[in-house]
Design a protein around this motif. Sequence first.
Motif, PDB file in Angstrom:
ATOM      1  N   PHE A   2     -25.182 -21.828 -20.265  1.00  0.00           N
ATOM      2  CA  PHE A   2     -26.316 -21.095 -20.826  1.00  0.00           C
ATOM      3  C   PHE A   2     -27.631 -21.602 -20.236  1.00  0.00           C
ATOM      4  O   PHE A   2     -27.797 -22.807 -20.010  1.00  0.00           O
ATOM      5  N   THR A   3     -28.515 -20.668 -19.988  1.00  0.00           N
ATOM      6  CA  THR A   3     -29.839 -20.992 -19.465  1.00  0.00           C
ATOM      7  C   THR A   3     -30.888 -20.628 -20.508  1.00  0.00           C
ATOM      8  O   THR A   3     -30.881 -19.502 -21.023  1.00  0.00           O
ATOM      9  N   LYS A   4     -31.760 -21.558 -20.806  1.00  0.00           N
ATOM     10  CA  LYS A   4     -32.845 -21.279 -21.756  1.00  0.00           C
ATOM     11  C   LYS A   4     -33.861 -20.369 -21.082  1.00  0.00           C
ATOM     12  O   LYS A   4     -34.354 -20.665 -19.995  1.00  0.00           O
ATOM     13  N   LYS A   5     -34.154 -19.243 -21.716  1.00  0.00           N
ATOM     14  CA  LYS A   5     -35.118 -18.292 -21.176  1.00  0.00           C
ATOM     15  C   LYS A   5     -36.179 -18.010 -22.227  1.00  0.00           C
ATOM     16  O   LYS A   5     -35.864 -17.839 -23.402  1.00  0.00           O
ATOM     17  N   ILE A  43     -41.608 -11.870 -25.179  1.00  0.00           N
ATOM     18  CA  ILE A  43     -40.864 -11.142 -26.207  1.00  0.00           C
ATOM     19  C   ILE A  43     -39.671 -11.915 -26.767  1.00  0.00           C
ATOM     20  O   ILE A  43     -39.178 -11.591 -27.838  1.00  0.00           O
ATOM     21  N   TYR A  44     -39.201 -12.940 -26.074  1.00  0.00           N
ATOM     22  CA  TYR A  44     -38.051 -13.658 -26.634  1.00  0.00           C
ATOM     23  C   TYR A  44     -38.027 -15.118 -26.230  1.00  0.00           C
ATOM     24  O   TYR A  44     -38.707 -15.576 -25.319  1.00  0.00           O
ATOM     25  N   LYS A  45     -37.190 -15.853 -26.964  1.00  0.00           N
ATOM     26  CA  LYS A  45     -36.803 -17.217 -26.618  1.00  0.00           C
ATOM     27  C   LYS A  45     -35.321 -17.299 -26.953  1.00  0.00           C
ATOM     28  O   LYS A  45     -34.925 -17.097 -28.112  1.00  0.00           O
ATOM     29  N   VAL A  46     -34.464 -17.543 -25.951  1.00  0.00           N
ATOM     30  CA  VAL A  46     -33.024 -17.434 -26.154  1.00  0.00           C
ATOM     31  C   VAL A  46     -32.300 -18.244 -25.095  1.00  0.00           C
ATOM     32  O   VAL A  46     -32.840 -18.532 -24.025  1.00  0.00           O
ATOM     33  N   ASN A  47     -31.058 -18.617 -25.405  1.00  0.00           N
ATOM     34  CA  ASN A  47     -30.170 -19.234 -24.426  1.00  0.00           C
ATOM     35  C   ASN A  47     -29.186 -18.165 -23.987  1.00  0.00           C
ATOM     36  O   ASN A  47     -28.415 -17.646 -24.802  1.00  0.00           O
ATOM     37  N   GLN A  48     -29.170 -17.843 -22.701  1.00  0.00           N
ATOM     38  CA  GLN A  48     -28.479 -16.644 -22.224  1.00  0.00           C
ATOM     39  C   GLN A  48     -27.507 -16.976 -21.106  1.00  0.00           C
ATOM     40  O   GLN A  48     -27.773 -17.811 -20.244  1.00  0.00           O
ATOM     41  N   SER A  49     -26.349 -16.281 -21.124  1.00  0.00           N
ATOM     42  CA  SER A  49     -25.379 -16.403 -20.040  1.00  0.00           C
ATOM     43  C   SER A  49     -25.646 -15.319 -19.014  1.00  0.00           C
ATOM     44  O   SER A  49     -26.528 -14.482 -19.180  1.00  0.00           O
ATOM     45  N   GLY A  50     -24.824 -15.281 -17.960  1.00  0.00           N
ATOM     46  CA  GLY A  50     -24.896 -14.180 -17.011  1.00  0.00           C
ATOM     47  C   GLY A  50     -24.351 -12.905 -17.626  1.00  0.00           C
ATOM     48  O   GLY A  50     -23.790 -12.896 -18.721  1.00  0.00           O
ATOM     49  N   ASP A  51     -24.491 -11.824 -16.904  1.00  0.00           N
ATOM     50  CA  ASP A  51     -24.022 -10.513 -17.352  1.00  0.00           C
ATOM     51  C   ASP A  51     -22.492 -10.457 -17.264  1.00  0.00           C
ATOM     52  O   ASP A  51     -21.919 -10.678 -16.209  1.00  0.00           O
ATOM     53  N   ALA A  92     -37.317  -3.512 -19.293  1.00  0.00           N
ATOM     54  CA  ALA A  92     -38.714  -3.267 -18.976  1.00  0.00           C
ATOM     55  C   ALA A  92     -39.645  -3.631 -20.119  1.00  0.00           C
ATOM     56  O   ALA A  92     -40.850  -3.548 -19.976  1.00  0.00           O
ATOM     57  N   ALA A  93     -39.085  -4.034 -21.252  1.00  0.00           N
ATOM     58  CA  ALA A  93     -39.939  -4.492 -22.347  1.00  0.00           C
ATOM     59  C   ALA A  93     -40.301  -5.955 -22.162  1.00  0.00           C
ATOM     60  O   ALA A  93     -41.049  -6.518 -22.934  1.00  0.00           O
ATOM     61  N   VAL A  94     -39.751  -6.596 -21.127  1.00  0.00           N
ATOM     62  CA  VAL A  94     -39.914  -8.035 -20.962  1.00  0.00           C
ATOM     63  C   VAL A  94     -40.628  -8.352 -19.657  1.00  0.00           C
ATOM     64  O   VAL A  94     -40.255  -7.864 -18.605  1.00  0.00           O
ATOM     65  N   TYR A  95     -41.648  -9.163 -19.749  1.00  0.00           N
ATOM     66  CA  TYR A  95     -42.276  -9.700 -18.550  1.00  0.00           C
ATOM     67  C   TYR A  95     -41.699 -11.079 -18.300  1.00  0.00           C
ATOM     68  O   TYR A  95     -41.570 -11.882 -19.218  1.00  0.00           O
ATOM     69  N   LYS A  96     -41.348 -11.357 -17.066  1.00  0.00           N
ATOM     70  CA  LYS A  96     -40.758 -12.653 -16.746  1.00  0.00           C
ATOM     71  C   LYS A  96     -41.731 -13.481 -15.918  1.00  0.00           C
ATOM     72  O   LYS A  96     -42.486 -12.962 -15.132  1.00  0.00           O
ATOM     73  N   THR A  97     -41.664 -14.789 -16.123  1.00  0.00           N
ATOM     74  CA  THR A  97     -42.335 -15.690 -15.203  1.00  0.00           C
ATOM     75  C   THR A  97     -41.264 -16.244 -14.282  1.00  0.00           C
ATOM     76  O   THR A  97     -40.111 -16.367 -14.662  1.00  0.00           O
ATOM     77  N   ASP A  98     -41.644 -16.591 -13.049  1.00  0.00           N
ATOM     78  CA  ASP A  98     -40.638 -17.137 -12.145  1.00  0.00           C
ATOM     79  C   ASP A  98     -40.352 -18.587 -12.513  1.00  0.00           C
ATOM     80  O   ASP A  98     -41.072 -19.226 -13.262  1.00  0.00           O
ATOM     81  N   ASP A  99     -39.242 -19.104 -11.963  1.00  0.00           N
ATOM     82  CA  ASP A  99     -38.786 -20.430 -12.359  1.00  0.00           C
ATOM     83  C   ASP A  99     -39.785 -21.519 -12.001  1.00  0.00           C
ATOM     84  O   ASP A  99     -39.834 -22.569 -12.630  1.00  0.00           O
ATOM     85  N   THR A 100     -40.563 -21.298 -10.958  1.00  0.00           N
ATOM     86  CA  THR A 100     -41.509 -22.321 -10.530  1.00  0.00           C
ATOM     87  C   THR A 100     -42.797 -22.283 -11.329  1.00  0.00           C
ATOM     88  O   THR A 100     -43.615 -23.188 -11.226  1.00  0.00           O
ATOM     89  N   GLY A 101     -42.995 -21.225 -12.111  1.00  0.00           N
ATOM     90  CA  GLY A 101     -44.220 -21.109 -12.895  1.00  0.00           C
ATOM     91  C   GLY A 101     -45.411 -20.695 -12.075  1.00  0.00           C
ATOM     92  O   GLY A 101     -46.543 -20.777 -12.524  1.00  0.00           O
ATOM     93  N   ASP A 102     -45.183 -20.220 -10.827  1.00  0.00           N
ATOM     94  CA  ASP A 102     -46.299 -19.870  -9.955  1.00  0.00           C
ATOM     95  C   ASP A 102     -47.124 -18.702 -10.505  1.00  0.00           C
ATOM     96  O   ASP A 102     -48.287 -18.549 -10.169  1.00  0.00           O
ATOM     97  N   SER A 103     -46.520 -17.860 -11.316  1.00  0.00           N
ATOM     98  CA  SER A 103     -47.242 -16.699 -11.826  1.00  0.00           C
ATOM     99  C   SER A 103     -48.142 -17.044 -13.000  1.00  0.00           C
ATOM    100  O   SER A 103     -48.977 -16.242 -13.395  1.00  0.00           O
TER     101      SER A 103
END
Length: 618
Positions: free
Chosen positions: A78-81, A85-93, A558-569
């Motif tokens: 599981f990866t913490k994401k 809009i959310y805070k969750v520990n998620q697996s792959g699809d 599309a309801a979710v905006y993501k930041t990249d893993d490096t936090g550059d955004s």
Amino acid sequence: MKRSSESQRHQSKAKQPVMEEDKVKSLFNEKIWDPEFQQGLKSEISASKPYNWGSIRDLVNDDLLRAVRKEIETEIHFTKKETDIYKVNQSGDLANLSGLDWSDLSRLPNLCKLREILYSSVYRDVISYVTGAGKLSGSKMDMSINTYTKGCHLLTHDDVIGSRRVSFILYLPEPGKTWKEHYGGGLRLFPSIVANVPHSDHSAKLVPQFNQIAFFHVQPGFSFHDVEEVRVNKHRLSIQGWYHIPQENEPGYIAGEEEKWVQTNTSTLAQLESSVLQDYEFPKSERDILPYHQVKHFEKIIAANDVSDEVKDETPLSAISDVGILTDSEVEYLAEFLSENYLSEQGIKNLQQTFLEKSHLQIDSFLNEEKSELLKKLIKSDELEKECPYNASEVRNPWKTAIPPHKWRYLYIDGKSHEKFGSEQDILNTLNKEELPNYTLLRKTLDPSANETECKLIDVVEFLQSSIFKKYLALVTLLCPLSEQIMIRRFRPGKDFTLATQINKSELLKNVEGYVDAVLEGSLCLTPTDGWGSGEVGGYELYMDNQDDNADKDVEDAAVYKTDDTGDSVLINKPPQWNSFNLVLRDESVLQFIKYVSWAAKSSRWDISMQWDVKTVE
């Protein structure tokens, strides 16, 4: 040649054996094949509120589900994401399992078996019948595993993405134990005032149990729901999935249906960006136009002070211009509220140089000690001694609840009379008022003894609205304010947030000469407690770059905006801090949000939010 080798490799893969229908049925609770049970469930779902949804306890063979849970615990990473809009520990699809060799899946045999029976024709027909959703695809699989631990949550959305037709959640918390309501993690469903405008508060909630499935017909603009924050140190494990519109060569396939569905039904994000729904958003983003003579005065101040860096380095602020310098009486007025450190000539010059370099300022200890200590005492007293309203119907003047909750939710004071938003007519009545903010008039409606905190906060707002403060602002930023909007806000623990949005440019100011395509935003944070620095309890104000044009919004939510893993955004990440003033020049390429405030926060997040349309002066 390359295509041929890929084809041969694909054909050589060992495939999972297809399960016979009798075997599929044997792995479910036998009651779901009972026509009487199905009819009862169908009737229950059709009458359910706030929209068509249902649940089934003890859905599948208990031994199978326990084995699935064990496989997940031992084999799935599981990866913490965390996003707005959310805070969750998620697996792959889990749909990705379809393309793997059966030998690769041998360590997940029970999970694969579960996925196969959930997408089997005989079970899909049951879900299709009881929900009234029509035929469902068995080839387009769409599943993932989530584990919600303490602090995890998912905010309000309607699941309208691509060709989804039915949403489901199969719950796998610890078997043999009851998941109690006070643990959190419940599925909450929201009624709608009108299409695409959900109420602030939910009207139905499911407390999840092991081997229970919840599902609903995805209804664009109506199927709004969230997952409440988990409040305890327990794992609320679940498998989330969707059934889609039938694909080509499947029963029920209609040529062009999916394309029409995708074009017609907009995602939560698209709804938020739509101008059609702006009438139903409160508070309004409209900023009040400043008087012409004020703007001209500010232009003179900026023109007199906007000199070259070489001159500025050699010339004291007081010698630049008599027009631009603060008079003794103006400094005296500002000192009633602001710390003296920021009123000296050198103090203003330092702020000015920092803002010109970064287009951003963070000013600590902004209010003077007298004002700061009084406000801190009052706000702390309110937090400890007054019950905070958590339902919109309980909110009383002068506070209001921001709507709709798939964009934001918080309490605010905007200088206008109290409103209620229980129906479409309530909103239309408010729109017809065309009321301008008047904090002075609002204060006269308040009982000073019962609303002392609110009255003192209004004092600060009136100071920020003063022409003298805006002159000070013009000196610090060398930008001319053209309009303003100022609000008092309170973000309650376990309740409030804003999702990431872009600025809403004022149509009135588009053609003003010298107008910069940006808004100057200020936030005076008045949160009276500590413990916010790590970000674990949320409440932080985040600005991020939104120039990624490569996102596949039909695949990603599309309801979710993501930041990249490096936090550059991430451009600015500002946790709540008492008496801290954050000033940011923001254009359309920058998203901003206030992260959901966790139940674990020691208090609400309090602030005074400001926006000014601004222009440069040549």
